[in-house]
Structure formats: structure tokens, C-alpha cells
Motif scaffolding. Structure first.
Motif, short mmCIF file in Angstrom:
data_model
loop_
_atom_site.label_atom_id
_atom_site.label_comp_id
_atom_site.label_asym_id
_atom_site.label_seq_id
_atom_site.Cartn_x
_atom_site.Cartn_y
_atom_site.Cartn_z
N UNK A 1 -44.35 67.58 -6.13
CA UNK A 1 -44.36 67.40 -7.57
C UNK A 1 -43.23 68.10 -8.30
N UNK A 2 -42.17 68.44 -7.57
CA UNK A 2 -41.03 69.14 -8.17
C UNK A 2 -39.80 68.24 -8.13
N UNK A 3 -38.86 68.54 -9.00
CA UNK A 3 -37.60 67.81 -9.03
C UNK A 3 -36.48 68.78 -8.66
N UNK A 4 -35.59 68.32 -7.81
CA UNK A 4 -34.48 69.17 -7.38
C UNK A 4 -33.19 68.60 -7.96
N UNK B 1 -43.22 84.53 -6.87
CA UNK B 1 -42.63 84.30 -5.55
C UNK B 1 -43.45 85.11 -4.55
N UNK B 2 -44.00 84.43 -3.55
CA UNK B 2 -44.75 85.11 -2.49
C UNK B 2 -43.92 85.10 -1.22
N UNK C 1 -45.07 79.92 -7.28
CA UNK C 1 -44.07 78.89 -7.54
C UNK C 1 -43.18 78.70 -6.32
N UNK C 2 -42.84 79.81 -5.67
CA UNK C 2 -42.06 79.76 -4.43
C UNK C 2 -42.83 80.55 -3.38
N UNK C 3 -42.94 79.97 -2.19
CA UNK C 3 -43.52 80.68 -1.05
C UNK C 3 -42.44 80.73 0.02
N UNK D 1 -47.99 72.66 -6.62
CA UNK D 1 -46.62 72.34 -7.03
C UNK D 1 -45.77 73.59 -6.85
N UNK D 2 -45.30 73.76 -5.61
CA UNK D 2 -44.47 74.93 -5.33
C UNK D 2 -43.39 74.57 -4.32
N UNK D 3 -42.40 75.43 -4.24
CA UNK D 3 -41.30 75.26 -3.31
C UNK D 3 -41.57 76.13 -2.09
N UNK D 4 -41.58 75.50 -0.92
CA UNK D 4 -41.76 76.22 0.34
C UNK D 4 -40.37 76.43 0.94
N UNK D 5 -40.01 77.70 1.14
CA UNK D 5 -38.72 78.06 1.73
C UNK D 5 -39.00 78.80 3.03
N UNK D 6 -38.27 78.43 4.08
CA UNK D 6 -38.48 79.11 5.36
C UNK D 6 -37.23 79.87 5.78
N UNK D 7 -37.45 80.89 6.56
CA UNK D 7 -36.35 81.71 7.07
C UNK D 7 -35.86 81.23 8.42
N UNK D 8 -36.31 80.06 8.85
CA UNK D 8 -35.92 79.56 10.17
C UNK D 8 -35.45 78.11 10.07
#
Length: 167
Positions: free
Chosen positions: A152-155, A49-50, A90-92, A113-120
């Protein structure tokens, strides 16, 4: 003197609220990770996780990483001040203060193939898979199944129903 005490109390409450928000976001990110179908070829690698631009969240994620895993994968938390030079993650997470860098993040992470999560709020419209939203003092999230699938991910359907689905 009264004004000084009130100012001090306000600052203390703000600090506590920010620390609690980081704790909640860390738990959410951990649970997001548990509800994503990750590529099978990564099953033997560390789960990375970055975090870009949020030291409080990094600290909370490190606390979780000490006792938790994602499946059998050990969790490693990395920090970055910018979107450039991020290695395989894997997660940014893009902190709210760095939201203006969403375009460069999406370009730099294209094909990964990663999940991008934002704080906004609203960054799913610019490519993030999940964006945190604070409504009435409660932490919620927007989720874009389309953006997550493009990477390329499945949720899981469970995760989609817990958030507010956006395109």
C-alpha cells in the motif's frame, strides 16, 4: 608480538568498518523513508522504525532521529530481538543475522502499510521491499516496486533508479 599487533589492527579495522556500514545504512533508510509515499492518515503520527537484530544500526538511527524528521513526523526507533510482537511500524529493518526470520516477519506484518528493509541480499525475492547489498566494499540496494506497492505504499521513480530493481 608482531602477530598480536596485526591481530589487534585487524580487529580494530573490522570494528570501524562495521560502524561505518551502520552509519551508511541509517542514512540510506532515512532517505528511503523520504522517497516513499506514506498513507495520509498517518501524517500526524510519529514515524516508527523498528530494527530487528542490529544494535549498531539502531544506535545510528537514534542519532539521526535526534535531529531529523520524515516530513513533519518525529522519528522513533525501536529495537526487537525477534519478528514477533512488533507493533505498528512504518519501516521494519531485518538485520542480516536474522535473515532466516523473513517468512515469519512477512506473515506477522501482512496487511500493514510499511516498508520492509533487509540487511541481506536477495530477500526481495521473499517479500522485502528493499535489500542491502555490499558489492566491492560499496553499499548498494535491491528494490522491489512490486513488493512495496503490495504493502500500500508508493515509491518514487528516483529511488527505483538509484537501486537495482528486482521482482
Amino acid at each position: 608480538m608482531k602477530r598480536l599487533i596485526l591481530t589487534f589492527l585487524f580487529v580494530c579495522c573490522s570494528f570501524v568498518a562495521k560502524a561505518q556500514m551502520a552509519q551508511f545504512q541509517a542514512l540510506y533508510i532515512y532517505n528511503f523513508a523520504k522517497n516513499i509515499g506514506w498513507p495520509s492518515e498517518d501524517a500526524s503520527k510519529d514515524f516508527v522504525i523498528t530494527v530487528i537484530g542490529d544494535n549498531d544500526l539502531s544506535a545510528e538511527l537514534n542519532k539521526l532521529a535526534a535531529t531529523k524528521s520524515i516530513g513533519a513526523r518525529k522519528v522513533i526507533v525501536k529495537e526487537s530481538a525477534t519478528t514477533s510482537g512488533i507493533q505498528k511500524s512504518d519501516v521494519v529493518f531485518l538485520g542480516e543475522s536474522k535473515a532466516g526470520q523473513i517468512s515469519s516477519l512477512m506473515s506477522a506484518q501482512e496487511g500493514n502499510k510499511n516498508l520492509i528493509v533487509s540487511g541481506k541480499k536477495g530477500l526481495c525475492a521473499q517479500g522485502a521491499g528493499i535489500s542491502f547489498v555490499s558489492e566491492g566494499g560499496k553499499l548498494k540496494f535491491e528494490i522491489s516496486n512490486k513488493n512495496i506497492s503490495k504493502r500500500g505504499l508508493q515509491v518514487s521513480q528516483k529511488l527505483i533508479t538509484l537501486g537495482t530493481e528486482v521482482d
